[in-house]
Write an enzyme that holds these catalytic residues in place. Structure first.
Site, short mmCIF file in Angstrom:
data_model
loop_
_atom_site.label_atom_id
_atom_site.label_comp_id
_atom_site.label_asym_id
_atom_site.label_seq_id
_atom_site.Cartn_x
_atom_site.Cartn_y
_atom_site.Cartn_z
N SER A 28 0.79 -1.38 0.15
CA SER A 28 0.12 0.01 0.05
C SER A 28 0.86 1.15 -0.01
O SER A 28 1.60 1.31 -0.82
CB SER A 28 -1.00 -0.24 1.33
OG SER A 28 -1.85 0.96 1.09
N ASP A 36 -8.74 -3.25 -5.66
CA ASP A 36 -8.90 -4.61 -4.32
C ASP A 36 -9.68 -3.99 -3.22
O ASP A 36 -9.78 -4.26 -2.18
CB ASP A 36 -7.49 -4.66 -3.76
CG ASP A 36 -6.78 -2.97 -3.36
OD1 ASP A 36 -7.54 -2.09 -3.04
OD2 ASP A 36 -5.60 -2.86 -3.35
N HIS A 50 -7.57 -5.63 -0.37
CA HIS A 50 -6.34 -4.76 -0.20
C HIS A 50 -5.58 -5.40 0.84
O HIS A 50 -4.34 -5.58 0.55
CB HIS A 50 -6.82 -3.30 0.13
CG HIS A 50 -5.74 -2.39 0.45
ND1 HIS A 50 -5.16 -2.04 -1.07
CD2 HIS A 50 -4.94 -1.87 1.39
CE1 HIS A 50 -4.03 -0.97 -0.42
NE2 HIS A 50 -3.94 -1.09 1.01
#
Length: 448
Positions: A174, A380, A405
């Site tokens: 991320s 995601d 995610h």
């Protein structure tokens, strides 16, 4: 948000420790344990993540203000500083985010972050402190702030020396990808010296429009369902995020050539000659700034009986614009192999709207207390695939994996790809094969 917690063993023979290059795991926003440390006595209290007394401790210790003189976001509690624990060679802070006994006992997977990946790498022959390290950081801060850059440099050098001067493989999740991109742009020589490979997972290279726009306007809920009643509330989180440079740095890149420009849509109440109607107003990445200003003009929090104004922060916006330029200028050094994993097959917020034709917004400040509605794109669930793929680097492989995610950090296909790229497993199962630029085939994960 998370799927069933599964452990995927290392296929083939366990690699000898001396045969593997060191790995450094770098977390994203919300992906590090944070402690509040009393400046006078040095005692520490975990304030992120925690389930019990989460709201109270968060308001007391984590609520912060941005200091434009230093560029840092600083806690409102002047007797407290936020620190990241360094236990277990940095791995503790990114492993189980609330490591309390009860949550471990019930295996509450919402807080299991890099845990499964750490276990997989250990099973494959990596040794903590020699070939396996973690880098957690104060994710309130800018991705290019000196303290975070220096911390990453120290981690890379430590891993390099501990493994016998072997170059490091970075695995980032991320926002950790943005932090590493800033480091690579600002310290290219250091990056080249210590890094051999970089594997990025679900990084919002061009921003995460739907989630970030709404985070600045109404907040963010990190966990859903019953657990959310024991966690930090959406609005309490909002009052922190509006003062965090890291959030502003993940706004949609206005210079990126999106297939369709992300928008904020607001149904506004119109009055004309005593008649009321609704008009749909739209705001692109540039126009949204004026909306943030108006919507947050009266935003404030109560801290120890004092009202503190928290409008949209233009000093942070200016800083974030500088960060975006640094990211845009980043170039992959010669000799560094780059791999990209991005999430697919999940509805991911892109446009966000407030009000409706039958219940329009009269004053823009009402938005902050309105639940959003989204239009979705593929991704995601948090980062659009379009953004996660758009790193601008020559990737050895760029692979889409159907997972959410945070679930990407425990996904079987992701683990197989990582082992292949690390060279610890040459026997890939058939369903995980991919081309240089391809989507991995669907697995057992269901779309939401």
């Amino acid at each position: 948000m998370f799927g069933d917690c599964s452990f995927w063993p290392c296929f083939g023979d366990r690699q000898a420790e001396s045969e593997v290059d060191p790995v450094l795991l770098v977390s994203g926003i919300g992906g590090s344990v944070l402690h509040a440390k009393r400046k006078k006595f040095g005692c520490e209290t975990r304030v992120w993540v925690r389930i019990l007394l989460a709201e109270l401790e968060f308001k007391r210790k984590v609520w912060s203000r941005y200091n434009p003189k230093t560029g840092y976001t600083e806690s409102l509690d002047k007797d407290t500083e936020i620190v990241v624990p360094e236990d277990d060679y940095g791995l503790y802070a990114i492993d189980i985010l609330d490591p309390s006994f009860i949550l471990k006992l019930i295996h509450f997977t919402e807080v299991y972050h890099f845990h499964d990946m750490i276990e997989m790498l250990v099973k494959c022959g990596y040794k903590k402190g020699t070939t396996l390290f973690g880098y957690g950081y104060d994710f309130r801060q800018s991705n290019r702030i000196d303290k975070l850059m220096e911390g990453l440099k120290v981690k890379l050098e430590t891993a390099y020396k501990a493994s016998g001067n072997r170059k490091v493989t970075l695995i980032t999740h991320s926002m950790g990808g943005l932090l590493v991109m800033c480091f690579m742009s600002l310290h290219k020589d250091v990056f080249s010296k210590f890094v051999n490979k970089w594997i990025t997972i679900a990084s919002p290279f061009q921003g995460a429009p739907g989630c970030i726009n709404d985070s600045l306007l109404t907040g963010l809920q990190f966990v859903e369902g019953i657990a959310s009643f024991f966690f930090v509330s959406r609005w309490t989180m909002h009052q922190l995020l509006v003062e965090c440079p890291s959030i502003y740095e993940m706004l949609a890149n206005p210079d990126f050539k999106w297939r369709k420009q992300p928008q904020i849509k607001v149904w506004r109440k119109q009055s004309n000659d005593g008649e009321s109607s609704a008009k749909l107003e739209t705001y692109g990445p540039v126009e949204s700034i004026s909306l943030f200003k108006e919507a947050l003009r009266n935003n404030e929090l109560d801290y120890n009986g004092n009202s503190i104004a928290l409008p949209f922060n233009f000093a942070i916006l200016d800083w974030a614009a500088g960060t975006r330029q640094i990211i845009n200028n980043a170039q992959l050094p010669d000799g560094v192999s780059y791999y990209n994993i991005y999430g697919t097959s999940y509805d991911t917020p892109f446009d966000v709207s407030y009000g409706s034709e039958t219940s329009p917004i009269e004053d823009l400040s009402e938005i902050c207390h309105t639940m959003p509605k989204y239009s979705f794109v593929d991704g995601d669930g948090t980062v659009p695939a379009e953004s996660a793929k758009a790193d601008g680097f020559p990737a050895v492989e760029r692979v889409g994996v159907p997972a959410e995610h945070r679930e990407l950090l425990r996904d079987k296909t992701v683990f197989e790809l990582i082992k292949k790229w690390l060279g610890v497993d040459q026997k890939m199962s058939k369903h995980s094969k991919s081309s240089r630029v391809a989507d991995a085939p669907p697995n057992h994960h269901a779309c939401v």
